[in-house]
Design an enzyme around this catalytic site. Structure first.
Site, PDB file in Angstrom:
ATOM      1  N   VAL A 497       0.818  -1.217   0.000  1.00  0.00           N
ATOM      2  CA  VAL A 497       0.000   0.000   0.000  1.00  0.00           C
ATOM      3  C   VAL A 497       0.852   1.267   0.000  1.00  0.00           C
ATOM      4  O   VAL A 497       2.046   1.230   0.244  1.00  0.00           O
ATOM      5  CB  VAL A 497      -0.966   0.003   1.204  1.00  0.00           C
ATOM      6  CG1 VAL A 497      -1.887  -1.193   1.150  1.00  0.00           C
ATOM      7  CG2 VAL A 497      -0.199   0.016   2.530  1.00  0.00           C
ATOM      8  N   GLU A 498       0.202   2.392  -0.272  1.00  0.00           N
ATOM      9  CA  GLU A 498       0.817   3.723  -0.321  1.00  0.00           C
ATOM     10  C   GLU A 498       2.026   3.755  -1.251  1.00  0.00           C
ATOM     11  O   GLU A 498       3.066   4.332  -0.947  1.00  0.00           O
ATOM     12  CB  GLU A 498       1.211   4.192   1.091  1.00  0.00           C
ATOM     13  CG  GLU A 498       0.007   4.509   1.952  1.00  0.00           C
ATOM     14  CD  GLU A 498       0.379   5.215   3.244  1.00  0.00           C
ATOM     15  OE1 GLU A 498       1.515   5.723   3.355  1.00  0.00           O
ATOM     16  OE2 GLU A 498      -0.462   5.253   4.145  1.00  0.00           O
ATOM     17  N   GLY A 499       1.875   3.141  -2.402  1.00  0.00           N
ATOM     18  CA  GLY A 499       2.960   3.037  -3.368  1.00  0.00           C
ATOM     19  C   GLY A 499       3.671   1.715  -3.180  1.00  0.00           C
ATOM     20  O   GLY A 499       4.387   1.523  -2.197  1.00  0.00           O
TER      21      GLY A 499
END
Length: 815
Positions: A497-499
């Site tokens: 997640v988040e990149g």
């Protein structure tokens, strides 16, 4: 002979000037002085002076230099480097640079690093950690959350709302706690050591979410309405950015809105019809207000001349007709609330745009600025907290658990993974502290946030695997006494997640870092394509010649530091950390030089050479991790007992850096790697991985109650309470250590070498022999209960393994 000495002197002087990075004018004057000395010694003649003046004068006459040299260079530059898109410009301009820019520049200022303030908690923040955070940790039964309820219990949800856990970033004037980034990190670390569900539930509203966006960009009306309600827990927020088609490439979201007129509360208003299909949205199933990112279009030009307005962010109450929430994803048995949200032509007024209609199309910049802060806090802190707890829990278990008549922590095969866990726990805590210090100083460190997100989640996953290997069956069998299994299952979530980590390493860290951290590249790019200000050529001239001097300096620095193994370079201390600073000086110069050469040889194609970019990013990243570790050692008073932890962490980071540098040279463009290797590694690779002796020292700290061990696990939830298996085991560790001399006493009195098990029976024999007091008997009996609890695994009636079917919905439990 005189001529040779003069030539050598000139080379040394020019090299020293480049090493010291003096100005062009200073270098010219100094070179002229040396030329004059040569003239007096009769080794410099008129032709040499003519050549010197032909070179020196044009370079120092700015008008001539700009028109004859810089103007053609600018045309070439435009052909090599593509102009940045508006999206790229917004991403680059949104963040700030901080300590990472010093590391990138080839000459780190260590005094500057150590002058950054020491992170401190305020009295209110410490009281929150000691009070509400401690209490909510006591309330959570992780087995109940993950196996029975598939959610946090209703009383925990209510406690979080009542005590402001969702309001740590909200300003006090709106009823929030307004805590520092450092305090948020410490809260999340403590929660994450117990429950990833608890940490995720608290972390997300305090990072990228409506609260953060509203405080920075919301209208007064939006702030006054939503922020007090968010602070009191009357609203549960989520932020919907990610789509099935747009994960790490968030800028390509297909969700859209159409500006139009429509009915709202009985009146015709100017609004927008929104259509979206989002996935992986934390808190979406229970959210009452939905932050939504979409691309806004204005085909009828109701707002102006532009038809494609760009990414926009709006706040949508989830009870608006057409908003779909409530369904859940099932992310690797991690039961935090995460799910999809959809909407098809949902009409809302333009006033729902965060910041109002004037902020239409400004969503990408808003997201990048806020993400650079939130991404630097939540996942790195959760990772650090998980590893800190795993480090001490693993140390305790390895001291309690025996095989081959020894605590397993004394076996060298166990010491190796233990050292990785302990060294990383020290490093990761240091990195979160330095990063949040920057945020609290007002930085929006987009490059650093990418570094810490990737490297701390990656190290967390590897440490959890190591901890599972050491625990064996204890880690494999789930149940109330298993404090590792669910974290092991959930580790890939943080990686994803988040990149996603693969893309963060290969594209984002260096992709942003090369432009933002380099002292000249951004100025070159902006001035080369500046056709309006009238200063484009002058600015490009200053940037390009500054860049040439910078690259020359880094070549000389790399050569000299490689030749001398950096032994004469600056270091703030002369103790056992001195060589670390010197080695980092060397690698910083290498990074700066290799960056310039990569950009010169590949130009705009560098961003497509992802493996080159990834390795360059590794150099910057490992320098940051190592410098954060040294900063922690300084801030904590240079405790010599902690040196094994410091040494392991820094040596591991620098060894990884060297490995990436070695790979980079093997694959450098245009076959330059061989020549560069001679410059950078004239005597071979200088560094080794942490030694076996160092591994032993770190493993010993993890197993031995002491101040170093306390600092390693500082701030985590160690209370010996009903549902805290690691807290119970901590008490058992103390009991086992206290029991060992009592066991020896009974063995000596009985004339038998009793196994270190069945300590209750050993206690009975010692009492019968009259060598143990009643208190000592009680201690052995308690130690045996704790020992068996620590080494046993949970077992169940088959019916218990069927998840409990809960009639109430998640939303009702959370209400």
């Amino acid at each position: 002979m005189t001529t040779l000495l003069w030539i050598i002197a000139m080379i040394l002087v020019l090299g020293a000037l480049a090493y010291l990075r003096v100005s062009l004018l200073t270098a010219t004057i100094t070179a002229a002085v040396v030329m004059t000395a040569g003239w007096t010694l009769d080794v410099v003649g008129p032709i040499s002076w003519i050549v010197f003046l032909v070179v020196a004068l044009p370079l120092n006459i700015s008008a001539f230099r700009q028109n004859v040299i810089s103007r053609p260079l600018m045309k070439v530059y435009r052909g090599i480097m593509p102009e940045m898109s508006s999206t790229e410009k917004e991403a680059i301009e949104a963040g700030t640079t901080w300590w990472e820019a010093d590391l990138f520049a080839g000459n780190p200022n260590w005094k500057k690093l150590h002058n950054y303030p020491v992170a401190r908690l305020s009295a209110d923040e410490q009281a929150f950690l000691d009070g509400p955070v401690e209490e909510v940790c006591r309330m959570v039964n992780q087995h109940q959350v993950s196996h029975q309820l598939a959610d946090l219990p209703a009383d925990v949800w209510q406690y979080l709302k009542d005590h402001g856990f969702f309001a740590m970033i909200i300003k006090k004037k709106y009823g929030g706690l307004e805590y520092s980034a450092y305090a948020q990190s410490r809260v999340l670390q403590k929660l994450a050591g117990l429950s990833s569900e608890l940490a995720s539930t608290v972390g997300v509203p305090n990072s990228l979410g409506p609260g953060e966006l509203l405080q920075h960009y919301g209208t007064p009306e939006q702030q006054n309405h939503y922020l007090p309600r968010l602070a009191k827990g009357l609203e549960v927020p989520c932020f919907a950015l990610t789509s099935p088609e747009a994960g790490s490439d968030a800028g390509s979201i297909p969700d859209f809105g159409i500006v139009c007129k429509g009915q709202w509360e009985g009146e015709e208003v100017l609004g927008m019809k929104l259509t979206w299909n989002k996935r992986y949205i934390t808190l979406a199933p229970v959210a009452t207000v939905l932050g939504l990112a979409f691309k806004l279009r204005d085909p009828e030009h109701l707002l102006g001349d532009k038809e494609e307005l760009g990414i926009t962010c709006a706040l949508i109450p989830t009870d608006v007709e057409g908003v779909e929430t409530g369904r859940r994803h099932f992310p690797l048995n991690c039961m935090f609330q995460n799910g999809p949200t959809r909407g098809n032509e949902v009409f809302v007024p333009l006033s729902f745009i965060i910041g109002g209609p004037k902020m239409a199309g400004q969503g990408w910049r808003m997201l990048v600025e806020c993400l650079s802060v939130g991404r630097g806090i939540t996942l790195p802190s959760n990772s650090a907290g998980g590893v800190k707890t795993a480090a001490l829990a693993t140390g305790a278990y390895a001291r309690i658990r025996r095989q081959f008549k020894l605590p397993i922590g004394k076996l060298e095969g166990i010491e190796e993974p233990m050292a990785r866990i302990g060294g990383n726990a020290y490093l990761m805590d240091a990195v979160t502290t330095l990063t949040t210090t920057g945020i609290d100083l007002g930085e929006k460190p987009s490059v650093i946030s990418a570094i810490v997100k990737y490297h701390l989640t990656d190290r967390m996953q590897k440490c959890v695997i190591d901890a599972m290997d050491i625990h064996g069956g204890k880690g494999v069998c789930l149940g109330p006494n298993n404090y590792l299994g669910r974290g092991y299952q959930a580790a890939p979530i943080a990686i994803t997640v988040e990149g996603a980590n693969i893309l963060t390493r290969s594209m984002i860290i260096y992709g942003q870092g090369a432009i933002r951290c380099h002292p000249y590249v951004l100025a070159e790019m902006e001035s080369a394509f500046d056709t309006e200000s009238g200063q484009g050529l002058a600015n490009f001239d200053a940037a390009i010649f500054g860049h040439i001097g910078f690259a020359t300096s880094n070549f000389i620095r790399s050569f000299w530091l490689g030749l001398t193994s950096s032994r004469f370079s600056n270091a703030p201390y002369s103790d056992k950390t001195k060589r670390y600073y010197q080695q980092m000086n060397r690698f910083s110069a290498n990074l700066a030089l290799l960056s310039d050469l990569a950009m010169a040889t590949l130009g705009g194609n560098l961003k497509r050479k992802e493996r080159i970019s990834a390795r360059l990013g590794d150099l910057l990243s490992q320098l940051y991790l190592a410098s954060a570790t040294l900063k922690r050692y300084e801030d904590e008073g240079r405790q010599t007992d902690d040196l094994p932890l410091v040494q392991w962490a820094v040596e591991d980071a620098l060894y990884k850096l060297q490995a990436s540098l070695d790979d980079l040279l093997d694959n450098f463009p245009m076959g330059l790697g061989g020549a560069l290797r001679v410059v950078m590694f004239p005597f071979g690779r200088p560094l080794k991985r942490p030694s076996d002796v160092l591994d032993h020292k770190v493993a010993k700290i993890m197993q031995t109650p002491c101040e170093s061990r306390n600092r390693l696990g500082k701030g985590q939830f160690w209370t010996n309470s009903e549902h805290n298996a690691v807290g119970i085991q901590e008490q058992t560790l103390l009991d086992i250590i206290a029991s060992e001399p009592l066991h020896d006493k009974v063995c000596k009195a009985s004339g038998k070498r009793l196994p270190f098990m069945w300590l209750d029976k050993v206690a009975a024999e010692g009492k019968a022999l009259g060598v143990l007091s009643d208190d000592e008997v009680s201690l052995l009996e308690r130690a045996e209960i704790g020992r068996m609890k620590s080494i046993n695994v949970d077992d169940f009636d088959p019916a218990e393994l069927r998840p409990e079917v809960v009639s109430t919905t998640s939303q009702e439990r959370a209400a």
